[in-house]
Design a protein around this motif. Sequence first.
Motif, PDB file in Angstrom:
ATOM      1  N   THR A  32       0.785  -1.231   0.000  1.00 12.17           N
ATOM      2  CA  THR A  32       0.000   0.000   0.000  1.00 12.17           C
ATOM      3  C   THR A  32       0.816   1.280   0.000  1.00 12.17           C
ATOM      4  O   THR A  32       0.239   2.364  -0.033  1.00 12.17           O
ATOM      5  CB  THR A  32      -0.932   0.037   1.222  1.00 12.17           C
ATOM      6  OG1 THR A  32      -0.136   0.017   2.427  1.00 12.17           O
ATOM      7  CG2 THR A  32      -1.872  -1.153   1.226  1.00 12.17           C
ATOM      8  N   THR A  54      -0.694  -0.849  -4.897  1.00 11.01           N
ATOM      9  CA  THR A  54      -2.000  -0.201  -4.890  1.00 11.01           C
ATOM     10  C   THR A  54      -1.921   1.230  -5.416  1.00 11.01           C
ATOM     11  O   THR A  54      -2.892   1.746  -5.969  1.00 11.01           O
ATOM     12  CB  THR A  54      -2.602  -0.172  -3.481  1.00 11.01           C
ATOM     13  OG1 THR A  54      -1.758   0.588  -2.600  1.00 11.01           O
ATOM     14  CG2 THR A  54      -2.766  -1.574  -2.935  1.00 11.01           C
ATOM     15  N   GLY A 266       3.052  -2.430   3.724  1.00 13.09           N
ATOM     16  CA  GLY A 266       3.015  -1.036   3.341  1.00 13.09           C
ATOM     17  C   GLY A 266       3.429  -0.134   4.482  1.00 13.09           C
ATOM     18  O   GLY A 266       3.891  -0.586   5.532  1.00 13.09           O
TER      19      GLY A 266
END
Length: 358
Positions: A32, A54, A266
């Motif tokens: 992320t 993402t 992330g």
Amino acid sequence: MKGYVVLETGEVFEGTLVGENQEVHGEIVFFTGMTGYQEVLSDPSFKGQMVVFTYPLIGNYGINEGDFESIKPQASALIVSELSEGGYHYESYTPLAKCCESNDLPLLIGVDTRAIVKRIREHGDMRAILTTNPESVNFDATIPLGEQEVVSAVSVKTMEQFGEGSHHVVLVDFGYKKSIVDSLVLAGCKVTVVPHDTDFSEIEKLHPNGILLSNGPGNPKQLEEILPTVKQLASAYPTLGICLGHQLLALAFGADTQKLRFGHRGANQPVIDKETNRVYMTSQNHSYVVKEDSLEGTGLSPRFFNINDGSIEGLHHETHPILSIQFHPEAHPGPSDSEQMFKLFVEMLSNKGEKAYA
């Protein structure tokens, strides 16, 4: 040429393949962070995994000389929505695509990454095959990552030494990131990195002041044979466990682990230290967590918790100088809130194992 990601659910996602065009099997996961793709592709913890980013635009600052976490790419493949063809940063020496091509790392671009992430969130991390011929895939020939012992593929084969300092730390390598060693050296430590299966007697001969159990890929339960050594080390020396090292410490003292539905990968993951009530924004990369209800009778107590889902993010031992953290204090990629965990560890060494507080 066209490339395809085929999920274990049977869904197929099309893109343009850059670099290696052979069929690749792996576990598909998502990351992320808005930045950090260079650290991700070279992080040994991603061994056996295809990484879906993402953030929609990847590659805009290129590849530099300093942000690799190991000497070669470790991820099985990278999957992005939009690729920046140039590297617009003064330290960049090559674009991401050329780095992937030169290292035979498959890069699939122009993919509906949002849709893939939604499938992973719905079904969990799963097997996937990257191919140029989606009609030929055969999942019967693949082994789930959780059933593979991948640490031996990323651990050093011979001893390595770094830095000079008043504290000698032996880092047991399950797939360590270079920035962990850099952080220890910066904190004034001499670091000796040893293979993951080094026995206690060999480590004892090195006369360490403390032990660091590193991060690494895969299922911690695939390393059951080394758990007695982990417990012996942690019972004899001040010990810090990071990520996989944290999970191995829990297993070694009798606790249990389980796999998350889709893991934490992330930046900006909020973690609270229940002893100080301080919140850290952390960098994370893990599929497995320690089960809180399994800690009774182990001597280990939860200290850090993930604010988003309540999962355990770190432990301390009631009598031994042991600290373990699920997140990454070396902060590559960032944020760097929790880098003082290394300071806390050094204080444990200086105080001969007395509990320290960040």
